[in-house]
Design a protein around this motif. Sequence first.
Motif, PDB file in Angstrom:
ATOM      1  N   VAL A 185       0.896  -1.162   0.000  1.00  0.00           N
ATOM      2  CA  VAL A 185       0.000   0.000   0.000  1.00  0.00           C
ATOM      3  C   VAL A 185       0.929   1.204   0.000  1.00  0.00           C
ATOM      4  O   VAL A 185       1.771   1.345   0.889  1.00  0.00           O
ATOM      5  N   ARG A 186       0.783   2.049  -1.011  1.00  0.00           N
ATOM      6  CA  ARG A 186       1.720   3.164  -1.183  1.00  0.00           C
ATOM      7  C   ARG A 186       0.966   4.461  -1.438  1.00  0.00           C
ATOM      8  O   ARG A 186       0.008   4.484  -2.209  1.00  0.00           O
ATOM      9  N   ILE A 187       1.431   5.526  -0.792  1.00  0.00           N
ATOM     10  CA  ILE A 187       0.958   6.874  -1.074  1.00  0.00           C
ATOM     11  C   ILE A 187       2.052   7.545  -1.894  1.00  0.00           C
ATOM     12  O   ILE A 187       3.194   7.663  -1.436  1.00  0.00           O
ATOM     13  N   ASP A 188       1.682   7.929  -3.112  1.00  0.00           N
ATOM     14  CA  ASP A 188       2.642   8.594  -3.988  1.00  0.00           C
ATOM     15  C   ASP A 188       1.822   9.372  -5.005  1.00  0.00           C
ATOM     16  O   ASP A 188       1.154   8.774  -5.847  1.00  0.00           O
ATOM     17  N   ASP A 189       1.840  10.689  -4.910  1.00  0.00           N
ATOM     18  CA  ASP A 189       0.972  11.471  -5.794  1.00  0.00           C
ATOM     19  C   ASP A 189       1.384  11.395  -7.254  1.00  0.00           C
ATOM     20  O   ASP A 189       0.654  11.808  -8.136  1.00  0.00           O
ATOM     21  N   ARG A 190       2.553  10.796  -7.525  1.00  0.00           N
ATOM     22  CA  ARG A 190       2.963  10.565  -8.910  1.00  0.00           C
ATOM     23  C   ARG A 190       2.353   9.282  -9.458  1.00  0.00           C
ATOM     24  O   ARG A 190       2.383   9.037 -10.658  1.00  0.00           O
ATOM     25  N   LEU A 191       1.855   8.437  -8.562  1.00  0.00           N
ATOM     26  CA  LEU A 191       1.226   7.157  -8.872  1.00  0.00           C
ATOM     27  C   LEU A 191       2.173   6.214  -9.601  1.00  0.00           C
ATOM     28  O   LEU A 191       3.148   5.788  -9.036  1.00  0.00           O
ATOM     29  N   ILE A 192       1.900   5.874 -10.851  1.00  0.00           N
ATOM     30  CA  ILE A 192       2.738   4.914 -11.564  1.00  0.00           C
ATOM     31  C   ILE A 192       3.859   5.667 -12.280  1.00  0.00           C
ATOM     32  O   ILE A 192       3.615   6.463 -13.164  1.00  0.00           O
ATOM     33  N   PHE A 231      -4.684  -2.196   7.013  1.00  0.00           N
ATOM     34  CA  PHE A 231      -3.406  -2.281   6.318  1.00  0.00           C
ATOM     35  C   PHE A 231      -2.311  -2.316   7.377  1.00  0.00           C
ATOM     36  O   PHE A 231      -2.160  -1.353   8.129  1.00  0.00           O
ATOM     37  N   PRO A 232      -1.544  -3.391   7.455  1.00  0.00           N
ATOM     38  CA  PRO A 232      -0.476  -3.442   8.461  1.00  0.00           C
ATOM     39  C   PRO A 232       0.577  -2.351   8.265  1.00  0.00           C
ATOM     40  O   PRO A 232       1.140  -1.857   9.229  1.00  0.00           O
ATOM     41  N   ALA A 233       0.819  -1.979   7.003  1.00  0.00           N
ATOM     42  CA  ALA A 233       1.838  -0.967   6.720  1.00  0.00           C
ATOM     43  C   ALA A 233       1.432  -0.153   5.504  1.00  0.00           C
ATOM     44  O   ALA A 233       0.772  -0.657   4.598  1.00  0.00           O
ATOM     45  N   THR A 253      -1.152   0.917  12.096  1.00  0.00           N
ATOM     46  CA  THR A 253      -0.548   0.847  10.773  1.00  0.00           C
ATOM     47  C   THR A 253       0.856   1.433  10.827  1.00  0.00           C
ATOM     48  O   THR A 253       1.040   2.559  11.286  1.00  0.00           O
ATOM     49  N   GLU A 254       1.835   0.661  10.358  1.00  0.00           N
ATOM     50  CA  GLU A 254       3.199   1.169  10.262  1.00  0.00           C
ATOM     51  C   GLU A 254       3.244   2.151   9.095  1.00  0.00           C
ATOM     52  O   GLU A 254       2.844   1.826   7.981  1.00  0.00           O
TER      53      GLU A 254
END
Length: 172
Positions: A16-23, A109-111, A148-149
Amino acid sequence: MNKKEGVLLGIDIRLVRIDDRLIHGQVAIVWAKRLDIQRIIVVSDAVTKDNIRKILLQQAAPPGIKVNVITVAKMIEVYSNPLFDGVKVILLFTNPVEVSKVVKSGIHFPAVNIGAMGYTTGKKMVANTIAVDDADLEAFHYLNAQGTELEIRKVITDSKQNLMDVLKKAKV
């Protein structure tokens, strides 16, 4: 996740990732390959309304990896759909507020990995690639309280950095 005869059922969430650039290059090539995924699911109410961006995201995926762009509500709906049992995915979000909405629905989500959250008016830089506003901070504190880590890593080879420690140091 459900269990049937010792086998976990449900989406096999590898990241699970937060990244406003996405892919982008790191996600499309390095993370996807290392995590051996079959699908990238972009969870964003805003991106689902932007047809050009959706098309570009689907084109940015590595060969053999499907991309879906869905709303937060759709993510909550399909999470336990048996059609996705065992499908190995990366979930990409643009912001922590939408992650917290999914968690508030009962999905744990664990992390969560935080890659990049760009600066815009009203946000404060707290790390090299991470800018937050009050809504982001509230969401991060909620996720942390849920166990959540929250780890910062731009690339898979970086050492994990605890986001809450970074926020504390930045005095936000």
